[in-house]
Motif scaffolding. Structure first.
Motif, mmCIF file in Angstrom:
data_model
loop_
_atom_site.group_PDB
_atom_site.id
_atom_site.type_symbol
_atom_site.label_atom_id
_atom_site.label_comp_id
_atom_site.label_asym_id
_atom_site.label_seq_id
_atom_site.Cartn_x
_atom_site.Cartn_y
_atom_site.Cartn_z
ATOM 1 N N GLN A 175 0.815 -1.201 0.000
ATOM 2 C CA GLN A 175 0.000 0.000 0.000
ATOM 3 C C GLN A 175 0.859 1.266 0.000
ATOM 4 O O GLN A 175 1.761 1.424 0.813
ATOM 5 C CB GLN A 175 -0.919 0.000 1.229
ATOM 6 N N ASP A 176 0.566 2.140 -0.944
ATOM 7 C CA ASP A 176 1.244 3.435 -1.005
ATOM 8 C C ASP A 176 0.182 4.497 -0.776
ATOM 9 O O ASP A 176 -0.747 4.637 -1.572
ATOM 10 C CB ASP A 176 1.913 3.597 -2.377
ATOM 11 N N ASN A 177 0.323 5.226 0.330
ATOM 12 C CA ASN A 177 -0.725 6.194 0.680
ATOM 13 C C ASN A 177 -0.685 7.478 -0.141
ATOM 14 O O ASN A 177 -1.629 8.259 -0.131
ATOM 15 C CB ASN A 177 -0.624 6.563 2.165
ATOM 16 N N LYS A 178 0.438 7.662 -0.817
ATOM 17 C CA LYS A 178 0.535 8.864 -1.656
ATOM 18 C C LYS A 178 1.353 8.497 -2.872
ATOM 19 O O LYS A 178 2.527 8.861 -2.985
ATOM 20 C CB LYS A 178 1.190 9.995 -0.859
ATOM 21 N N PHE A 179 0.722 7.785 -3.773
ATOM 22 C CA PHE A 179 1.458 7.247 -4.914
ATOM 23 C C PHE A 179 1.779 8.362 -5.905
ATOM 24 O O PHE A 179 0.901 9.052 -6.410
ATOM 25 C CB PHE A 179 0.632 6.146 -5.585
ATOM 26 N N ARG A 180 3.067 8.490 -6.150
ATOM 27 C CA ARG A 180 3.570 9.628 -6.919
ATOM 28 C C ARG A 180 2.894 9.817 -8.277
ATOM 29 O O ARG A 180 2.625 10.952 -8.694
ATOM 30 C CB ARG A 180 5.069 9.446 -7.125
ATOM 31 N N LEU A 181 2.631 8.736 -8.960
ATOM 32 C CA LEU A 181 2.094 8.884 -10.316
ATOM 33 C C LEU A 181 0.595 9.188 -10.320
ATOM 34 O O LEU A 181 -0.012 9.361 -11.370
ATOM 35 C CB LEU A 181 2.388 7.634 -11.149
ATOM 36 N N LEU A 182 0.000 9.236 -9.144
ATOM 37 C CA LEU A 182 -1.418 9.627 -9.071
ATOM 38 C C LEU A 182 -1.576 11.039 -8.518
ATOM 39 O O LEU A 182 -2.663 11.611 -8.577
ATOM 40 C CB LEU A 182 -2.196 8.668 -8.163
ATOM 41 N N GLN A 196 -0.705 13.823 -9.600
ATOM 42 C CA GLN A 196 -1.058 14.890 -10.549
ATOM 43 C C GLN A 196 -2.544 14.868 -10.901
ATOM 44 O O GLN A 196 -3.080 15.815 -11.439
ATOM 45 C CB GLN A 196 -0.293 14.760 -11.870
ATOM 46 N N LEU A 197 -3.173 13.716 -10.645
ATOM 47 C CA LEU A 197 -4.598 13.603 -10.964
ATOM 48 C C LEU A 197 -5.422 14.258 -9.866
ATOM 49 O O LEU A 197 -5.091 14.158 -8.691
ATOM 50 C CB LEU A 197 -5.005 12.130 -11.048
ATOM 51 N N SER A 198 -6.503 14.876 -10.266
ATOM 52 C CA SER A 198 -7.414 15.426 -9.271
ATOM 53 C C SER A 198 -8.035 14.269 -8.491
ATOM 54 O O SER A 198 -8.210 13.166 -9.002
ATOM 55 C CB SER A 198 -8.498 16.216 -9.996
ATOM 56 N N ALA A 199 -8.351 14.509 -7.225
ATOM 57 C CA ALA A 199 -8.823 13.429 -6.367
ATOM 58 C C ALA A 199 -10.305 13.124 -6.553
ATOM 59 O O ALA A 199 -10.837 12.215 -5.932
ATOM 60 C CB ALA A 199 -8.533 13.754 -4.909
ATOM 61 N N GLY A 200 -10.967 13.860 -7.417
ATOM 62 C CA GLY A 200 -12.401 13.642 -7.625
ATOM 63 C C GLY A 200 -12.711 12.225 -8.069
ATOM 64 O O GLY A 200 -11.910 11.582 -8.743
ATOM 65 N N LYS A 201 -13.858 11.753 -7.667
ATOM 66 C CA LYS A 201 -14.242 10.375 -7.994
ATOM 67 C C LYS A 201 -14.393 10.157 -9.497
ATOM 68 O O LYS A 201 -14.273 9.047 -9.992
ATOM 69 C CB LYS A 201 -15.567 10.025 -7.306
ATOM 70 N N GLN A 202 -14.696 11.229 -10.217
ATOM 71 C CA GLN A 202 -14.930 11.076 -11.652
ATOM 72 C C GLN A 202 -13.672 10.676 -12.420
ATOM 73 O O GLN A 202 -13.742 10.287 -13.567
ATOM 74 C CB GLN A 202 -15.547 12.340 -12.255
ATOM 75 N N SER A 260 -8.893 3.274 -4.155
ATOM 76 C CA SER A 260 -10.218 3.597 -3.624
ATOM 77 C C SER A 260 -10.325 5.112 -3.440
ATOM 78 O O SER A 260 -11.243 5.752 -3.920
ATOM 79 C CB SER A 260 -10.495 2.856 -2.324
ATOM 80 N N VAL A 261 -9.326 5.696 -2.783
ATOM 81 C CA VAL A 261 -9.290 7.152 -2.665
ATOM 82 C C VAL A 261 -7.933 7.639 -3.164
ATOM 83 O O VAL A 261 -6.905 7.210 -2.660
ATOM 84 C CB VAL A 261 -9.466 7.592 -1.186
ATOM 85 N N MET A 262 -7.939 8.495 -4.160
ATOM 86 C CA MET A 262 -6.665 9.007 -4.672
ATOM 87 C C MET A 262 -6.030 9.907 -3.623
ATOM 88 O O MET A 262 -6.747 10.573 -2.894
ATOM 89 C CB MET A 262 -6.916 9.854 -5.926
ATOM 90 N N PRO A 263 -4.702 10.021 -3.581
ATOM 91 C CA PRO A 263 -3.736 9.291 -4.414
ATOM 92 C C PRO A 263 -3.205 8.024 -3.719
ATOM 93 O O PRO A 263 -2.106 7.606 -4.005
ATOM 94 C CB PRO A 263 -2.628 10.317 -4.582
ATOM 95 N N ALA A 264 -4.026 7.449 -2.821
ATOM 96 C CA ALA A 264 -3.601 6.196 -2.200
ATOM 97 C C ALA A 264 -3.869 5.050 -3.160
ATOM 98 O O ALA A 264 -4.843 5.089 -3.915
ATOM 99 C CB ALA A 264 -4.346 5.984 -0.896
ATOM 100 N N CYS A 265 -3.046 4.029 -3.099
ATOM 101 C CA CYS A 265 -3.317 2.888 -3.968
ATOM 102 C C CYS A 265 -2.651 1.627 -3.454
ATOM 103 O O CYS A 265 -1.680 1.672 -2.700
ATOM 104 C CB CYS A 265 -2.983 3.259 -5.397
ATOM 105 N N LYS A 266 -3.251 0.502 -3.818
ATOM 106 C CA LYS A 266 -2.760 -0.791 -3.356
ATOM 107 C C LYS A 266 -2.335 -1.648 -4.541
ATOM 108 O O LYS A 266 -3.093 -1.787 -5.506
ATOM 109 C CB LYS A 266 -3.873 -1.556 -2.633
#
Lengths: 157, 157
Positions: free
Chosen positions: B94-101, B103-109, B143-149
């Motif tokens: 699990q990376d709670n602040k994944f670098r490659l995400l 730059q993306l807005s955290a919006g669900k869309q 599930s929630v940006m920019p965290a990712c598993k």
């Protein structure tokens, strides 16, 4: 070391992929121009970060020196070895051991592939200069690998 | 800082280019798989350099710890925040602040675009493990940006 390797591997992958994706009559030209465009956008992005805290540049030559020293060192881990200019808008940047050519064998038979390995960097320089307000055309030539020369022709507006 | 930016910009360019080049019915799937393959080859190359001077790994868990610490830090400038395993060949990184995400807005869309931004890294991990003799399938979920598993399923041979 890690970062250099990451950049080099990614760069190779891009060349390989773009080369295989661009099929058609003028494939080689399109491949080179796609790579140049990618480099342009990356150069634009990078120079913004790099110059965030630098003082304003005095003139065109000052900008070119920044590209040869700071910019080149950040991206390629060494400075440009030689910068020449005719003082009329043409600059020649010589790198005696250009990082992105060092993986290629030095044999003459590979010279024809060199443009693909230089296109991204031509774009990188053009993009960086463009965001510093200097419009240019950037070309590259190789005579003996891994040395190479980038020619920057400033476009007066 | 320079290197991170270079990697991020290049990564974005690759996604954009692959996305535009892979047109057709199952375009999204092909785009993701092309990116994954690129990551695989880059991961193979990188791990060779990174482990050049490291002692032999004790076991599978030892390999995974290396990926989470040294490998992740080299590429993403931070460690994996959490490593879990069921001790039966499944590992969740699990990376709670994944670098490659970031730059993306955290919006669900934008969640639907996440797979494109994770595919390269899935391949990167699979390639690195593969060259350490561990065959695996790597998937990712946000599930929630920019965290990712990243889920690694070891393939027993």
């Amino acid at each position: 070391m890690a970062d250099e390797a990451l950049f080099q591997f990614l760069h190779s992958e891009i060349i390989q992929y773009v080369n295989s994706a661009e099929t058609g009559e003028s494939e080689n030209g399109r491949c080179v121009s796609k790579l140049e465009n990618m480099g342009f956008r990356v150069g634009q992005g990078l120079i913004e970060r790099f110059t965030k805290d630098t003082p304003r540049f005095k003139d065109e030559l000052d900008v070119m020196k920044f590209i040869c020293k700071d910019f080149w060192t950040s991206v390629f881990k060494k400075q440009i070895d030689n910068l020449r200019t005719n003082h009329q808008g043409i600059y020649v940047l010589q790198d005696n051991k250009f990082r992105l050519l060092t993986q290629l064998s030095a044999g003459k038979q590979y010279l024809e592939h060199a443009p693909k390995f230089l296109a991204f960097t031509c774009g990188l320089v053009r993009g960086a200069l463009s965001n510093l307000g200097v419009k240019s055309i950037v070309t590259a030539e190789v005579s003996v690998m891994p040395a190479c020369k980038f020619q920057v022709m400033i476009q007066k507006i």
